[in-house]
Design a protein around this motif. Structure first.
Motif, PDB file in Angstrom:
ATOM      1  N   ARG A 280      22.272  76.083  49.708  1.00  0.00           N
ATOM      2  CA  ARG A 280      21.346  75.248  50.840  1.00  0.00           C
ATOM      3  C   ARG A 280      20.653  76.347  51.623  1.00  0.00           C
ATOM      4  O   ARG A 280      21.055  77.277  52.100  1.00  0.00           O
ATOM      5  N   ASN A 281      19.265  75.947  51.654  1.00  0.00           N
ATOM      6  CA  ASN A 281      18.400  76.798  52.580  1.00  0.00           C
ATOM      7  C   ASN A 281      18.364  78.233  52.044  1.00  0.00           C
ATOM      8  O   ASN A 281      17.931  79.207  52.546  1.00  0.00           O
ATOM      9  N   ALA A 282      18.617  78.227  50.589  1.00  0.00           N
ATOM     10  CA  ALA A 282      18.649  79.787  49.978  1.00  0.00           C
ATOM     11  C   ALA A 282      17.160  79.861  49.646  1.00  0.00           C
ATOM     12  O   ALA A 282      16.235  79.054  49.335  1.00  0.00           O
ATOM     13  N   THR A 283      16.659  80.952  49.575  1.00  0.00           N
ATOM     14  CA  THR A 283      15.193  81.398  49.295  1.00  0.00           C
ATOM     15  C   THR A 283      15.058  81.437  47.961  1.00  0.00           C
ATOM     16  O   THR A 283      15.973  81.447  47.125  1.00  0.00           O
ATOM     17  N   GLN A 284      13.815  81.529  47.423  1.00  0.00           N
ATOM     18  CA  GLN A 284      13.445  81.592  46.114  1.00  0.00           C
ATOM     19  C   GLN A 284      14.048  82.744  45.414  1.00  0.00           C
ATOM     20  O   GLN A 284      14.704  82.820  44.370  1.00  0.00           O
ATOM     21  N   ASP A 285      13.876  83.747  46.014  1.00  0.00           N
ATOM     22  CA  ASP A 285      14.506  85.146  45.558  1.00  0.00           C
ATOM     23  C   ASP A 285      15.950  84.930  45.265  1.00  0.00           C
ATOM     24  O   ASP A 285      16.356  85.520  44.226  1.00  0.00           O
ATOM     25  N   GLU A 286      16.588  84.338  46.440  1.00  0.00           N
ATOM     26  CA  GLU A 286      18.221  84.162  46.170  1.00  0.00           C
ATOM     27  C   GLU A 286      18.525  83.468  45.285  1.00  0.00           C
ATOM     28  O   GLU A 286      19.437  83.672  44.330  1.00  0.00           O
ATOM     29  N   GLN A 287      17.822  82.331  44.892  1.00  0.00           N
ATOM     30  CA  GLN A 287      17.999  81.281  43.844  1.00  0.00           C
ATOM     31  C   GLN A 287      17.844  81.962  42.345  1.00  0.00           C
ATOM     32  O   GLN A 287      18.653  81.882  41.394  1.00  0.00           O
ATOM     33  N   ARG A 288      16.730  82.782  42.318  1.00  0.00           N
ATOM     34  CA  ARG A 288      16.553  83.395  40.912  1.00  0.00           C
ATOM     35  C   ARG A 288      17.643  84.608  40.811  1.00  0.00           C
ATOM     36  O   ARG A 288      18.078  84.774  39.691  1.00  0.00           O
ATOM     37  N   TYR A 289      18.031  85.129  41.786  1.00  0.00           N
ATOM     38  CA  TYR A 289      19.104  86.460  41.508  1.00  0.00           C
ATOM     39  C   TYR A 289      20.389  85.593  41.266  1.00  0.00           C
ATOM     40  O   TYR A 289      20.956  85.924  40.132  1.00  0.00           O
ATOM     41  N   VAL A 290      20.729  84.443  41.901  1.00  0.00           N
ATOM     42  CA  VAL A 290      21.953  83.689  41.237  1.00  0.00           C
ATOM     43  C   VAL A 290      21.618  83.318  39.846  1.00  0.00           C
ATOM     44  O   VAL A 290      22.616  83.460  39.079  1.00  0.00           O
ATOM     45  N   VAL A 291      20.761  82.527  39.378  1.00  0.00           N
ATOM     46  CA  VAL A 291      20.573  82.092  38.334  1.00  0.00           C
ATOM     47  C   VAL A 291      20.624  83.047  37.168  1.00  0.00           C
ATOM     48  O   VAL A 291      20.993  83.059  36.077  1.00  0.00           O
ATOM     49  N   ASN A 292      19.835  84.069  37.346  1.00  0.00           N
ATOM     50  CA  ASN A 292      19.646  85.288  36.400  1.00  0.00           C
ATOM     51  C   ASN A 292      21.051  85.940  36.285  1.00  0.00           C
ATOM     52  O   ASN A 292      21.477  86.402  35.153  1.00  0.00           O
TER      53      ASN A 292
END
Length: 315
Positions: A280-292
Motif C-alpha cells: 500500500r502507498n508504494a511508489t511506481q518505481d517500487e511496484q516495478r522493482y517488486v514485479v520485475n
C-alpha cells in the motif's frame, strides 16, 4: 545422460510455462480466466494434493525440526535484509521481504511433483510447513505495516487457520494419526472420495504451469536492481540449503536424499507472489522493482531447479 534425463523431467513444466505465455500474448485466454484458475488451484486442487500427501506418510519429530529451522532461517534473512541494500543495489524498503519466503503453493509443488512424483510431495510439504507459517505470521504482517495497513494478531491467526492449504495439511495428519485410511480406502464409496482427490491433484501441475507462464511479464526498464536482488537471494539460500542438508537433514534422516532435494527445491523458488497484494502507498518505481524481481526470479528458478534435479537425480 543423467543431465539429459533430469532436463527431460523439467521440460514438461517449461513447455507449460511457454504455453501459458502464448495464451497471454495471443489473447487466447483472458486475465479473468487466469484469476479463476488461481482460485481453483489454491482452494481445490492443491489442498487435494496435501490431504493425500499427509494422509499417506507419518509426520515425525525430525520433520517438525526441519520445518522449525526453515521458519527460523526465513526470519533471520528477513532481519538481515535491512543491512543488505548495498549488496542488492537498491534502497527499496521492499528488499527484505523479497529476500525471504518462497512461492511454494503456486510453483514449488508443481515442479517438485513433476520431477520426483506426486508420491514424494510429502517431503516438500514438510519443508513448506515452516515457510508457510513464516509467511502468514511474519512476512505478510511485515509488508502490511510498511503500508500502514497493519492487521491484528487475531485476524492473522484466523486467516492462517482458515486457509485451505493449512486445513488440508491438518486433515491429512488427522487421517494418518487415527489410522483410518486402510478402512476408508477399502470401502468402495469412501474410496471414491480419495479417487476424486487423486484426479483433482493430478491437474495441479498443468494448471500452475499455465498460470505462471501467463503471468510472467518482465518490464524492460529497471532490471539492474532485480538482477542483483535475485543473485543475492539465490546465493544466501543455496548456502543455507547446503548447510541445512549437511548438518541437519542428513543426520536426522540418513540416506533420505528426497528430503534434501525438497529443501534445495524450496530454497531456489521465487519470493511469495502475494507480496504485491499487500503493498500500500508504494511508489511506481517500487511496484516495478517488486514485479520485475518476482518475474525474473520465476525464470531463474527454472534454471536453478534444473541444476537441483541433476544433483539430486538419484533421490
Amino acid at each position: 545422460m543423467v543431465y539429459l534425463e533430469a532436463f527431460s523431467k523439467v521440460l514438461p513444466v517449461l513447455l507449460l510455462f511457454g504455453l501459458g505465455a502464448f495464451f497471454r500474448r495471443s489473447g487466447f485466454v483472458q486475465p479473468s480466466t487466469i484469476q479463476e484458475l488461481k482460485k481453483l488451484i489454491v482452494n481445490v486442487t492443491l489442498p487435494a494434493v496435501l490431504v493425500l500427501a499427509f494422509a499417506a506418510v507419518t509426520l515425525e519429530a525430525g520433520h517438525l525440526a526441519v520445518a522449525a529451522l526453515v521458519f527460523a532461517a526465513c526470519t533471520v534473512v528477513l532481519v538481515a535484509g535491512r543491512f543488505l541494500h548495498g549488496a542488492a543495489g537498491t534502497p527499496s524498503a521492499y528488499l527484505p521481504p523479497l529476500l525471504t519466503g518462497f512461492e511454494a503453493g503456486m510453483m514449488g509443488y508443481a515442479i517438485f511433483a513433476a520431477v520426483y512424483g506426486a508420491e514424494n510431495v510429502f517431503n516438500f510439504a514438510v519443508v513448506d510447513l515452516g515457510q508457510v507459517i513464516f509467511v502468514f505470521f511474519i512476512l505478510v504482517p511485515f509488508v502490511q505495516r510498511m503500508g500502514t495497513g497493519a492487521v491484528s494478531p487475531a485476524a492473522t491467526v484466523r486467516g492462517f487457520l482458515t486457509t485451505p492449504v493449512i486445513l488440508s495439511i491438518f486433515a491429512g495428519i488427522v487421517l494418518n494419526r487415527f489410522g483410518v485410511m486402510p478402512a476408508l480406502t477399502a470401502f468402495p464409496l469412501t474410496n471414491a472420495i480419495f479417487d476424486t482427490l487423486g484426479l483433482l491433484a493430478a491437474v495441479t501441475t498443468p494448471l500452475i504451469g499455465l498460470v505462471i507462464g501467463y503471468e510472467v511479464n518482465l518490464q524492460r526498464h529497471g532490471l539492474a536492481a532485480p538482477i542483483r536482488t535475485i543473485s543475492l537471494r539465490l546465493a544466501i539460500w543455496v548456502v543455507l540449503g547446503l548447510l541445512l542438508n549437511a548438518l541437519v537433514v542428513s543426520r536426522l534422516f540418513p540416506g533420505d536424499m528426497m528430503l534434501q532435494a525438497a529443501v534445495m527445491t524450496m530454497f531456489v523458488l521465487p519470493p511469495p507472489f502475494v507480496i504485491p497484494l499487500f503493498m500500500r502507498n508504494a511508489t511506481q518505481d517500487e511496484q516495478r522493482y517488486v514485479v520485475n524481481t518476482l518475474s525474473l526470479a520465476t525464470l531463474v528458478t527454472m534454471v536453478a531447479f534444473t541444476i537441483v534435479s541433476v544433483v539430486y537425480s538419484q533421490a
